[in-house]
Design a protein around this motif. Sequence first.
Motif, short mmCIF file in Angstrom:
data_model
loop_
_atom_site.label_atom_id
_atom_site.label_comp_id
_atom_site.label_asym_id
_atom_site.label_seq_id
_atom_site.Cartn_x
_atom_site.Cartn_y
_atom_site.Cartn_z
N ILE A 24 0.83 -1.20 0.00
CA ILE A 24 0.00 0.00 0.00
C ILE A 24 0.87 1.26 0.00
CG2 ILE A 24 -1.71 1.32 1.36
CD1 ILE A 24 -2.77 -1.44 2.33
N LEU A 25 2.02 1.16 0.66
CA LEU A 25 2.88 2.34 0.82
C LEU A 25 4.21 2.28 0.07
CD1 LEU A 25 2.45 2.81 4.68
CD2 LEU A 25 1.33 4.10 2.87
N LEU A 26 4.70 1.06 -0.21
CA LEU A 26 6.04 0.92 -0.77
C LEU A 26 6.02 0.32 -2.17
CD1 LEU A 26 7.75 -0.62 2.39
CD2 LEU A 26 7.80 1.77 1.68
N ALA A 27 7.04 0.60 -2.93
CA ALA A 27 7.20 0.03 -4.27
C ALA A 27 7.60 -1.44 -4.15
CB ALA A 27 8.26 0.80 -5.05
N PRO A 28 7.20 -2.29 -5.11
CA PRO A 28 7.52 -3.72 -5.05
C PRO A 28 9.01 -4.03 -4.89
CG PRO A 28 5.90 -3.32 -6.74
CD PRO A 28 6.35 -1.97 -6.24
N ASP A 29 9.88 -3.26 -5.56
CA ASP A 29 11.31 -3.54 -5.45
C ASP A 29 11.83 -3.30 -4.04
OD1 ASP A 29 10.82 -0.82 -5.99
OD2 ASP A 29 12.85 -0.51 -6.75
N ILE A 34 13.40 -5.99 1.33
CA ILE A 34 13.19 -6.17 2.77
C ILE A 34 12.81 -7.60 3.10
CG2 ILE A 34 11.76 -5.47 4.74
CD1 ILE A 34 11.43 -2.74 3.31
N LEU A 35 11.94 -8.20 2.32
CA LEU A 35 11.41 -9.53 2.61
C LEU A 35 11.96 -10.55 1.61
CD1 LEU A 35 7.70 -8.55 3.23
CD2 LEU A 35 9.44 -9.01 4.95
N ARG A 36 12.33 -11.70 2.12
CA ARG A 36 12.85 -12.75 1.25
C ARG A 36 11.69 -13.46 0.55
NH1 ARG A 36 15.89 -14.74 6.00
NH2 ARG A 36 14.57 -16.55 5.71
N SER A 37 11.69 -13.42 -0.76
CA SER A 37 10.57 -13.95 -1.53
C SER A 37 10.45 -15.46 -1.43
CB SER A 37 10.65 -13.52 -2.98
OG SER A 37 11.79 -14.05 -3.59
N GLU A 38 11.55 -16.18 -1.26
CA GLU A 38 11.47 -17.65 -1.22
C GLU A 38 10.65 -18.12 -0.02
OE1 GLU A 38 15.26 -16.60 0.95
OE2 GLU A 38 14.45 -16.07 -0.99
N ILE A 39 10.70 -17.40 1.08
CA ILE A 39 9.89 -17.77 2.24
C ILE A 39 8.44 -17.38 2.00
CG2 ILE A 39 9.45 -17.31 4.68
CD1 ILE A 39 12.45 -17.16 5.09
N MET A 40 8.21 -16.21 1.42
CA MET A 40 6.84 -15.78 1.15
C MET A 40 6.14 -16.75 0.21
SD MET A 40 6.76 -11.65 0.97
CE MET A 40 7.44 -11.59 -0.64
N LYS A 41 6.87 -17.34 -0.72
CA LYS A 41 6.26 -18.25 -1.68
C LYS A 41 5.72 -19.51 -1.01
CE LYS A 41 8.82 -16.56 -5.62
NZ LYS A 41 9.85 -16.79 -6.61
N GLU A 42 6.16 -19.82 0.21
CA GLU A 42 5.64 -20.96 0.95
C GLU A 42 4.30 -20.64 1.61
OE1 GLU A 42 8.53 -22.38 3.74
OE2 GLU A 42 10.14 -22.24 2.28
N SER A 43 3.93 -19.39 1.64
CA SER A 43 2.72 -18.95 2.30
C SER A 43 1.47 -19.48 1.60
CB SER A 43 2.67 -17.42 2.32
OG SER A 43 1.39 -16.96 2.62
N ALA A 44 0.50 -19.91 2.39
CA ALA A 44 -0.78 -20.36 1.85
C ALA A 44 -1.47 -19.22 1.11
CB ALA A 44 -1.66 -20.90 2.96
N VAL A 45 -1.35 -18.02 1.61
CA VAL A 45 -1.97 -16.86 0.99
C VAL A 45 -1.33 -16.61 -0.38
CG1 VAL A 45 -2.33 -14.36 1.17
CG2 VAL A 45 -2.58 -15.81 3.19
N TYR A 46 -0.02 -16.67 -0.45
CA TYR A 46 0.69 -16.47 -1.71
C TYR A 46 0.26 -17.54 -2.72
CZ TYR A 46 4.57 -16.10 -5.02
OH TYR A 46 5.32 -15.96 -6.16
N GLN A 47 0.21 -18.79 -2.28
CA GLN A 47 -0.17 -19.89 -3.17
C GLN A 47 -1.59 -19.72 -3.70
OE1 GLN A 47 1.82 -22.26 -4.42
NE2 GLN A 47 3.47 -21.22 -3.36
#
Length: 65
Positions: A24-29, A34-47
Motif C-alpha cells: 500500500i505504501l512501498l514500491a515492489p522492489d 526487505i522480505l525474502r521472496s522464497e519464504i513468502m512463496k511458501e505462504s498459503a496466501v501467496y499460493q
Amino acid sequence: MLDQIEDNRVKANLMAATSFFAGILLAPDIIKTILRSEIMKESAVYQEILEEGKIAGKLDGWKEN
C-alpha cells in the motif's frame, strides 16, 4: 523480527501479509529487498493468489481463442 520465528509456515504467512500491507505504501522492489521472496512463496496466501492468477490467465487465453 520475522526471522526469529521458527515455524516456517507461520513465518511465510506473516511475510506474505506484511508484503501485502507494505504494498500500500512501498514500491515492489523495496518490498523484495526487505522480505525474502522464497519464504513468502511458501505462504498459503501467496499460493492461493498464484492459483487465482493462473485460473484468470487461462480464462483470458480461452476468451482470446
